[in-house]
Design a protein around this motif. Sequence first.
Motif, PDB file in Angstrom:
ATOM      1  N   GLY A 150       0.806  -1.225   0.000  1.00  0.00           N
ATOM      2  CA  GLY A 150       0.000   0.000   0.000  1.00  0.00           C
ATOM      3  C   GLY A 150       0.829   1.260   0.000  1.00  0.00           C
ATOM      4  O   GLY A 150       1.749   1.427  -0.775  1.00  0.00           O
ATOM      5  N   GLY A 151       0.499   2.179   0.908  1.00  0.00           N
ATOM      6  CA  GLY A 151       1.139   3.480   0.928  1.00  0.00           C
ATOM      7  C   GLY A 151       2.636   3.424   1.122  1.00  0.00           C
ATOM      8  O   GLY A 151       3.386   4.216   0.568  1.00  0.00           O
ATOM      9  N   ALA A 152       3.121   2.457   1.923  1.00  0.00           N
ATOM     10  CA  ALA A 152       4.559   2.338   2.151  1.00  0.00           C
ATOM     11  C   ALA A 152       5.281   2.020   0.847  1.00  0.00           C
ATOM     12  O   ALA A 152       6.353   2.554   0.567  1.00  0.00           O
ATOM     13  N   ALA A 153       4.677   1.144   0.046  1.00  0.00           N
ATOM     14  CA  ALA A 153       5.287   0.803  -1.234  1.00  0.00           C
ATOM     15  C   ALA A 153       5.318   2.019  -2.142  1.00  0.00           C
ATOM     16  O   ALA A 153       6.318   2.287  -2.816  1.00  0.00           O
ATOM     17  N   GLY A 154       4.225   2.777  -2.174  1.00  0.00           N
ATOM     18  CA  GLY A 154       4.175   3.964  -3.007  1.00  0.00           C
ATOM     19  C   GLY A 154       5.177   5.012  -2.580  1.00  0.00           C
ATOM     20  O   GLY A 154       5.787   5.687  -3.408  1.00  0.00           O
ATOM     21  N   ALA A 155       5.397   5.145  -1.271  1.00  0.00           N
ATOM     22  CA  ALA A 155       6.361   6.113  -0.766  1.00  0.00           C
ATOM     23  C   ALA A 155       7.771   5.746  -1.186  1.00  0.00           C
ATOM     24  O   ALA A 155       8.575   6.614  -1.554  1.00  0.00           O
ATOM     25  N   SER A 156       8.100   4.460  -1.141  1.00  0.00           N
ATOM     26  CA  SER A 156       9.423   4.007  -1.568  1.00  0.00           C
ATOM     27  C   SER A 156       9.629   4.262  -3.051  1.00  0.00           C
ATOM     28  O   SER A 156      10.701   4.720  -3.479  1.00  0.00           O
ATOM     29  N   THR A 157       8.607   3.979  -3.832  1.00  0.00           N
ATOM     30  CA  THR A 157       8.703   4.219  -5.279  1.00  0.00           C
ATOM     31  C   THR A 157       8.934   5.691  -5.557  1.00  0.00           C
ATOM     32  O   THR A 157       9.799   6.055  -6.366  1.00  0.00           O
ATOM     33  N   ALA A 158       8.193   6.563  -4.886  1.00  0.00           N
ATOM     34  CA  ALA A 158       8.334   8.001  -5.099  1.00  0.00           C
ATOM     35  C   ALA A 158       9.711   8.491  -4.672  1.00  0.00           C
ATOM     36  O   ALA A 158      10.323   9.339  -5.348  1.00  0.00           O
ATOM     37  N   GLN A 159      10.230   7.969  -3.561  1.00  0.00           N
ATOM     38  CA  GLN A 159      11.542   8.405  -3.084  1.00  0.00           C
ATOM     39  C   GLN A 159      12.649   8.006  -4.055  1.00  0.00           C
ATOM     40  O   GLN A 159      13.554   8.791  -4.345  1.00  0.00           O
ATOM     41  N   ILE A 160      12.584   6.775  -4.553  1.00  0.00           N
ATOM     42  CA  ILE A 160      13.608   6.313  -5.496  1.00  0.00           C
ATOM     43  C   ILE A 160      13.497   7.070  -6.815  1.00  0.00           C
ATOM     44  O   ILE A 160      14.503   7.479  -7.407  1.00  0.00           O
ATOM     45  N   ALA A 161      12.266   7.275  -7.273  1.00  0.00           N
ATOM     46  CA  ALA A 161      12.063   8.025  -8.512  1.00  0.00           C
ATOM     47  C   ALA A 161      12.583   9.450  -8.374  1.00  0.00           C
ATOM     48  O   ALA A 161      13.211   9.997  -9.300  1.00  0.00           O
ATOM     49  N   SER A 162      12.352  10.057  -7.219  1.00  0.00           N
ATOM     50  CA  SER A 162      12.845  11.408  -6.978  1.00  0.00           C
ATOM     51  C   SER A 162      14.368  11.450  -7.000  1.00  0.00           C
ATOM     52  O   SER A 162      14.977  12.365  -7.572  1.00  0.00           O
ATOM     53  N   HIS A 163      15.008  10.456  -6.380  1.00  0.00           N
ATOM     54  CA  HIS A 163      16.475  10.412  -6.373  1.00  0.00           C
ATOM     55  C   HIS A 163      17.019  10.280  -7.794  1.00  0.00           C
ATOM     56  O   HIS A 163      18.005  10.949  -8.154  1.00  0.00           O
ATOM     57  N   LEU A 164      16.396   9.425  -8.579  1.00  0.00           N
ATOM     58  CA  LEU A 164      16.831   9.255  -9.963  1.00  0.00           C
ATOM     59  C   LEU A 164      16.771  10.575 -10.722  1.00  0.00           C
ATOM     60  O   LEU A 164      17.727  10.970 -11.404  1.00  0.00           O
ATOM     61  N   LYS A 165      15.651  11.266 -10.590  1.00  0.00           N
ATOM     62  CA  LYS A 165      15.447  12.479 -11.376  1.00  0.00           C
ATOM     63  C   LYS A 165      16.235  13.663 -10.830  1.00  0.00           C
ATOM     64  O   LYS A 165      16.919  14.367 -11.577  1.00  0.00           O
ATOM     65  N   ASN A 166      16.115  13.900  -9.541  1.00  0.00           N
ATOM     66  CA  ASN A 166      16.627  15.143  -8.969  1.00  0.00           C
ATOM     67  C   ASN A 166      18.083  15.085  -8.513  1.00  0.00           C
ATOM     68  O   ASN A 166      18.729  16.129  -8.393  1.00  0.00           O
ATOM     69  N   GLU A 167      18.605  13.877  -8.291  1.00  0.00           N
ATOM     70  CA  GLU A 167      20.002  13.740  -7.883  1.00  0.00           C
ATOM     71  C   GLU A 167      20.890  13.176  -8.981  1.00  0.00           C
ATOM     72  O   GLU A 167      22.038  13.585  -9.136  1.00  0.00           O
ATOM     73  N   LEU A 168      20.349  12.234  -9.760  1.00  0.00           N
ATOM     74  CA  LEU A 168      21.161  11.574 -10.779  1.00  0.00           C
ATOM     75  C   LEU A 168      20.857  12.050 -12.196  1.00  0.00           C
ATOM     76  O   LEU A 168      21.586  11.715 -13.125  1.00  0.00           O
ATOM     77  N   GLY A 169      19.778  12.785 -12.362  1.00  0.00           N
ATOM     78  CA  GLY A 169      19.453  13.293 -13.690  1.00  0.00           C
ATOM     79  C   GLY A 169      18.974  12.240 -14.662  1.00  0.00           C
ATOM     80  O   GLY A 169      19.061  12.417 -15.880  1.00  0.00           O
ATOM     81  N   ILE A 170      18.469  11.117 -14.143  1.00  0.00           N
ATOM     82  CA  ILE A 170      17.929  10.041 -14.977  1.00  0.00           C
ATOM     83  C   ILE A 170      16.409  10.088 -14.884  1.00  0.00           C
ATOM     84  O   ILE A 170      15.841  10.112 -13.791  1.00  0.00           O
ATOM     85  N   GLU A 171      15.749  10.096 -16.019  1.00  0.00           N
ATOM     86  CA  GLU A 171      14.288  10.158 -16.014  1.00  0.00           C
ATOM     87  C   GLU A 171      13.716   8.873 -15.433  1.00  0.00           C
ATOM     88  O   GLU A 171      14.063   7.771 -15.860  1.00  0.00           O
ATOM     89  N   PRO A 172      12.818   8.966 -14.433  1.00  0.00           N
ATOM     90  CA  PRO A 172      12.198   7.767 -13.875  1.00  0.00           C
ATOM     91  C   PRO A 172      10.818   7.491 -14.488  1.00  0.00           C
ATOM     92  O   PRO A 172      10.123   8.410 -14.923  1.00  0.00           O
ATOM     93  N   LEU A 173      10.476   6.228 -14.491  1.00  0.00           N
ATOM     94  CA  LEU A 173       9.116   5.799 -14.814  1.00  0.00           C
ATOM     95  C   LEU A 173       8.602   5.089 -13.574  1.00  0.00           C
ATOM     96  O   LEU A 173       9.056   3.992 -13.238  1.00  0.00           O
ATOM     97  N   ALA A 174       7.675   5.716 -12.860  1.00  0.00           N
ATOM     98  CA  ALA A 174       7.175   5.168 -11.602  1.00  0.00           C
ATOM     99  C   ALA A 174       6.006   4.226 -11.862  1.00  0.00           C
ATOM    100  O   ALA A 174       5.024   4.609 -12.503  1.00  0.00           O
ATOM    101  N   HIS A 175       6.104   2.991 -11.364  1.00  0.00           N
ATOM    102  CA  HIS A 175       5.000   2.051 -11.483  1.00  0.00           C
ATOM    103  C   HIS A 175       3.888   2.440 -10.499  1.00  0.00           C
ATOM    104  O   HIS A 175       4.158   2.937  -9.406  1.00  0.00           O
ATOM    105  N   LEU A 176       2.654   2.185 -10.907  1.00  0.00           N
ATOM    106  CA  LEU A 176       1.509   2.412 -10.031  1.00  0.00           C
ATOM    107  C   LEU A 176       0.482   1.319 -10.290  1.00  0.00           C
ATOM    108  O   LEU A 176       0.059   1.122 -11.435  1.00  0.00           O
ATOM    109  N   THR A 177       0.094   0.601  -9.235  1.00  0.00           N
ATOM    110  CA  THR A 177      -0.913  -0.448  -9.376  1.00  0.00           C
ATOM    111  C   THR A 177      -2.237   0.024  -8.786  1.00  0.00           C
ATOM    112  O   THR A 177      -2.285   0.957  -7.985  1.00  0.00           O
TER     113      THR A 177
END
Length: 300
Positions: free
Chosen positions: A62-89
Motif C-alpha cells: 500500500g502506501g509504504a510501497a508507493g512512498a518508496s517508489t516516489a523516493q527512489i524516482a525522486s532520487h533518480l530524477k533530482n540527484e542523478l538526472g535520470i528520467e524515472p518511470l514510476a510504477h503504479l498499481t
Amino acid sequence: MYFKEVREMKLGQLFSQKACVFSIEVFPPKKNGGDPAALYPALEEMARLSPDYISVTYGAGGGAAGASTAQIASHLKNELGIEPLAHLTCINSGRREVAQALSNLAAEGVENVLALRGDRVPGAQPPDAYPHASDLVRAIRASGDFYVAGACYPEGHAECASLAEDVEHLKEKADAGVGHLMTQLFFDNARFYRFMNLLRKKGVALPVQAGVMPVVSARQIERTVALSSASLPPEFTKMISRWDGDEASMFDAGVDYAVRQLRDLIEGGVDGVHLYAMNRPQVARLVWEGIRDLLEAPPC
C-alpha cells in the motif's frame, strides 16, 4: 561525479528521437529494513550506463510501497538526472490512495507513470475503484500532466483465454491514452514477433519495448521464471541443464543468452528494450556492453 542535468521529459518523445530506447528496471529494496536509500549505490552505477530512463516498481504494502517508489524516482530524477518511470498499481487501491500516490509523484517532479492493474491478493476483496489497468490509465490522464505507459504480455495475460483476447484489451489501453507499451519478460523472440504481428494487425501502432531478464542464477530459475509463465525455448533449457550447479558458468551463460536475445531484437527493429536487471548493476553493465554498439548506431 557527473550525471545528466535535471530536465522535463515525457518518455514518448524518446521513441521519435531514437532508433531503440534503452531502459532498466529496479525495485525498492526488501533488505536493510526496506530503506530506499540502500538502493542508491546501485542506481549510481546504473546511471553511468546512461539509460534513457529507469523504471521503479510498486511493490506490495500500500502506501509504504508507493512512498518508496516516489523516493527512489525522486532520487533518480533530482540527484542523478535520470528520467524515472514510476510504477503504479490499482487492483488493491481505492481512488483516494491512487490520487495520493500521484500527488506524491508530482511533488517530486516525476511525470512518467506505468499504469498496472497489479496482482490479486488471495482471499482479499479489492476495492472496485479501478478494476482494470485501462481504468487507471484514464484516471491518471485526467488527474494531471502525466505521461502514461502500459504493460503487455507477448504470450498473453494468464487470465485471458487467448492471446487474441489479450490484444483486444491492449487496444482498450491504447484508446485510454497509453503512450507506449512494455512487455513482461520473455525468452523466445519468435513469440514476441508473433505478438507484434497480431498487435499491428489490430491497429495498435504504439511503440513497444521488449522486456528481457538475464537469468544468472538457479534461484532466479526457481522463482522468477516459474512465476512469469514464459515459454522456455530449447536453447534456454539446454543452458539451464548444462550449467545446473555451476553458479559462475550459469552467470556467464545467462548474460550471454540475454545479450544474444537483445541483439536479435534490436537488429529486428524493436522500438526499445527494457532490462530486468534485478537491482544488480554488474548484470546491467555486462548486458549493456554487449549491446552498446547497436544502441549507439544511428537510425536507418
